[in-house]
Design an enzyme around this catalytic site. Structure first.
Site, PDB file in Angstrom:
ATOM      1  N   ASP A  94     -11.071  -1.321 -24.382  1.00  0.00           N
ATOM      2  CA  ASP A  94     -11.390  -1.454 -22.930  1.00  0.00           C
ATOM      3  C   ASP A  94     -11.858  -0.015 -22.188  1.00  0.00           C
ATOM      4  O   ASP A  94     -11.225   0.954 -22.758  1.00  0.00           O
ATOM      5  CB  ASP A  94     -10.439  -2.043 -22.024  1.00  0.00           C
ATOM      6  CG  ASP A  94     -10.543  -3.573 -22.318  1.00  0.00           C
ATOM      7  OD1 ASP A  94     -11.723  -3.978 -22.717  1.00  0.00           O
ATOM      8  OD2 ASP A  94      -9.559  -4.391 -22.061  1.00  0.00           O
ATOM      9  N   PRO A 106       1.000  -1.169   0.018  1.00  0.00           N
ATOM     10  CA  PRO A 106       0.180   0.140  -0.157  1.00  0.00           C
ATOM     11  C   PRO A 106       0.787   1.243  -0.022  1.00  0.00           C
ATOM     12  O   PRO A 106       0.189   2.287  -0.573  1.00  0.00           O
ATOM     13  CB  PRO A 106      -0.889  -0.313   1.302  1.00  0.00           C
ATOM     14  CG  PRO A 106      -0.755  -1.386   1.764  1.00  0.00           C
ATOM     15  CD  PRO A 106       0.581  -1.903   1.278  1.00  0.00           C
ATOM     16  N   GLU A 124       3.730  -8.603   8.661  1.00  0.00           N
ATOM     17  CA  GLU A 124       3.408  -7.239   8.754  1.00  0.00           C
ATOM     18  C   GLU A 124       4.139  -6.733   7.684  1.00  0.00           C
ATOM     19  O   GLU A 124       4.608  -5.432   7.642  1.00  0.00           O
ATOM     20  CB  GLU A 124       3.705  -6.582   9.971  1.00  0.00           C
ATOM     21  CG  GLU A 124       3.141  -7.170  11.223  1.00  0.00           C
ATOM     22  CD  GLU A 124       1.618  -7.586  11.018  1.00  0.00           C
ATOM     23  OE1 GLU A 124       0.747  -6.766  10.431  1.00  0.00           O
ATOM     24  OE2 GLU A 124       1.226  -8.744  11.351  1.00  0.00           O
ATOM     25  N   ARG A 129      -2.797  -9.475 -20.087  1.00  0.00           N
ATOM     26  CA  ARG A 129      -3.866  -9.189 -21.058  1.00  0.00           C
ATOM     27  C   ARG A 129      -3.460  -7.957 -22.227  1.00  0.00           C
ATOM     28  O   ARG A 129      -3.889  -7.896 -23.186  1.00  0.00           O
ATOM     29  CB  ARG A 129      -5.137  -8.994 -20.567  1.00  0.00           C
ATOM     30  CG  ARG A 129      -5.167  -7.668 -19.935  1.00  0.00           C
ATOM     31  CD  ARG A 129      -6.332  -7.670 -18.971  1.00  0.00           C
ATOM     32  NE  ARG A 129      -7.422  -7.463 -19.827  1.00  0.00           N
ATOM     33  CZ  ARG A 129      -7.939  -6.490 -20.742  1.00  0.00           C
ATOM     34  NH1 ARG A 129      -7.210  -5.412 -20.785  1.00  0.00           N
ATOM     35  NH2 ARG A 129      -8.929  -6.246 -21.485  1.00  0.00           N
TER      36      ARG A 129
HETATM   37  C1  9WO Z   1      -0.296  -4.987   8.329  1.00  0.00           C
HETATM   38  C2  9WO Z   1      -0.412  -4.353   9.534  1.00  0.00           C
HETATM   39  C3  9WO Z   1      -0.998  -4.428  10.778  1.00  0.00           C
HETATM   40  C4  9WO Z   1      -1.342  -3.555  11.482  1.00  0.00           C
HETATM   41  C5  9WO Z   1      -1.221  -2.167  11.154  1.00  0.00           C
HETATM   42  C6  9WO Z   1      -0.891  -2.018   9.922  1.00  0.00           C
HETATM   43  C7  9WO Z   1      -0.459  -3.076   9.138  1.00  0.00           C
HETATM   44  N1  9WO Z   1      -0.248  -2.935   7.836  1.00  0.00           N
HETATM   45  C8  9WO Z   1       0.011  -4.236   7.605  1.00  0.00           C
HETATM   46  C9  9WO Z   1       0.458  -4.383   6.055  1.00  0.00           C
HETATM   47  O1  9WO Z   1       0.628  -3.528   5.357  1.00  0.00           O
HETATM   48  N2  9WO Z   1       0.649  -5.644   5.890  1.00  0.00           N
HETATM   49  C10 9WO Z   1       1.265  -5.886   4.386  1.00  0.00           C
HETATM   50  C11 9WO Z   1       0.340  -7.021   3.942  1.00  0.00           C
HETATM   51  C12 9WO Z   1       2.621  -6.343   4.538  1.00  0.00           C
HETATM   52  C13 9WO Z   1       2.913  -6.490   2.944  1.00  0.00           C
HETATM   53  C14 9WO Z   1       1.889  -7.512   2.231  1.00  0.00           C
HETATM   54  N3  9WO Z   1       0.719  -7.268   2.518  1.00  0.00           N
HETATM   55  C15 9WO Z   1      -0.125  -6.349   1.797  1.00  0.00           C
HETATM   56  C16 9WO Z   1       0.130  -5.854   0.458  1.00  0.00           C
HETATM   57  N4  9WO Z   1      -1.385  -5.937   2.255  1.00  0.00           N
HETATM   58  N5  9WO Z   1      -1.960  -5.159   1.399  1.00  0.00           N
HETATM   59  C17 9WO Z   1      -0.952  -5.089   0.231  1.00  0.00           C
HETATM   60  C18 9WO Z   1      -1.127  -4.260  -0.996  1.00  0.00           C
HETATM   61  C19 9WO Z   1      -0.440  -4.599  -2.122  1.00  0.00           C
HETATM   62  C20 9WO Z   1      -0.819  -3.825  -3.220  1.00  0.00           C
HETATM   63  N6  9WO Z   1      -1.942  -3.025  -3.332  1.00  0.00           N
HETATM   64  C21 9WO Z   1      -2.729  -2.898  -2.071  1.00  0.00           C
HETATM   65  C22 9WO Z   1      -2.578  -3.478  -1.027  1.00  0.00           C
END
Ligand code: 9WO
Length: 245
Positions: free
Chosen positions: A168, A88, A115, A153
């Site tokens: 698209d 993120p 995490e 794609r």
């Molecule tokens: C876990 C967490 C726990 C408590 C407070 C904050 C927190 N953040 C995270 C977190 O970001 N965990 C991630 C899980 C660790 C890396 C992989 N994870 C992930 C990737 N979650 N969401 C994504 C992601 C990737 C691309 N686009 C959107 C979301």
């Protein structure tokens, strides 16, 4: 195009990408997926792939050595590939970034779990951090799958119909127009007459107007950044006028 995905859940990624046009593209040799599992690079008896965060707190991070060894092996197989970490904190994936990446011969995606990963691994081993949006998953795999799908794609030959990708939603920065199939009537809700008219000029114009109108209604910021042709502006003005009457 060759993809390497670094993941603790290789089957999740491989299974998801075995379906539909991307699955067919792999069978046809247009895209090739190789997974790299950090667990296979763990050196202790228990094959540990997580470790505790400095500073304490809940949760674990990915263990550095197996993660780095798996990325290094992916780089060895895919020597020209940029290494992308899905998180993120990354730059937003857009259709234009997907198009840029689809032009590359190779790409490595790193999926975090727990995490996340040590920041020095980001600095040392990651070329680019990419996000699908402002939400948290339980791991990077669903994001890597979505990214491979969006990119795959766009690889020439992957879509049967040669110009489907060009038609698209988002190919020219607008949302898609509404679509209809049989039956003509569903509980008194009818297919718009123009689509039954057989007049392909009128149909193309109606679809363009709907695409412009829906973008104006749902994602006005997209239109603010876009220079419309005189013809598009007339169609949008018409849509707006009709929406108010
Ligand atoms: C876990 C967490 C726990 C408590 C407070 C904050 C927190 N953040 C995270 C977190 O970001 N965990 C991630 C899980 C660790 C890396 C992989 N994870 C992930 C990737 N979650 N969401 C994504 C992601 C990737 C691309 N686009 C959107 C979301």
């Amino acid at each position: 195009m060759k993809w390497g995905v670094v993941t603790l859940f290789p089957n999740m990624v491989a299974d998801a990408l075995a379906h539909g046009v991307i699955g067919k593209a792999q069978q046809r040799g247009l895209v090739e997926l190789t997974t790299f599992n950090p667990r296979a690079y763990a050196t202790d008896l228990r094959q540990t792939v997580d470790d505790r965060p400095y500073g304490g707190g809940p949760g674990m991070l990915m263990k550095v050595e197996p993660l780095r060894a798996s990325i290094a092996d992916a780089r060895k197989k895919l020597r020209t590939a940029p290494v992308v970490y899905l998180s993120p904190q990354g730059e937003l994936l857009t259709q234009s970034l997907a198009q840029e990446l689809a032009e590359l011969p190779e790409l490595i995606l790193v999926c975090g779990r727990y995490e996340g990963i040590d920041e020095r691994v980001v600095e040392l081993d990651i070329d680019r951090e990419v996000s699908l949006g402002d939400f948290v998953l339980s791991g990077g795999e669903p994001a890597a799958i979505a990214m491979c799908d969006a990119i795959g794609r766009l690889v020439p030959g992957v879509l049967g119909h040669v110009d489907s990708a060009a038609k698209d939603s988002f190919s020219d920065g607008l949302l898609d127009c509404p679509h209809y199939t049989r039956p003509e009537d569903i509980v008194n809700s009818r297919v718009p007459d123009v689509l039954l008219s057989g007049n392909h000029g009128d149909i193309a114009q109606w679809r363009r107007k709907q695409a412009l109108g829906r973008t104006w209604l749902r994602r006005p910021e997209i239109l603010e950044q876009k220079e419309l042709s005189d013809e598009d502006q007339l169609l949008l003005d018409e849509f707006i006028r009709e929406s108010k009457s």
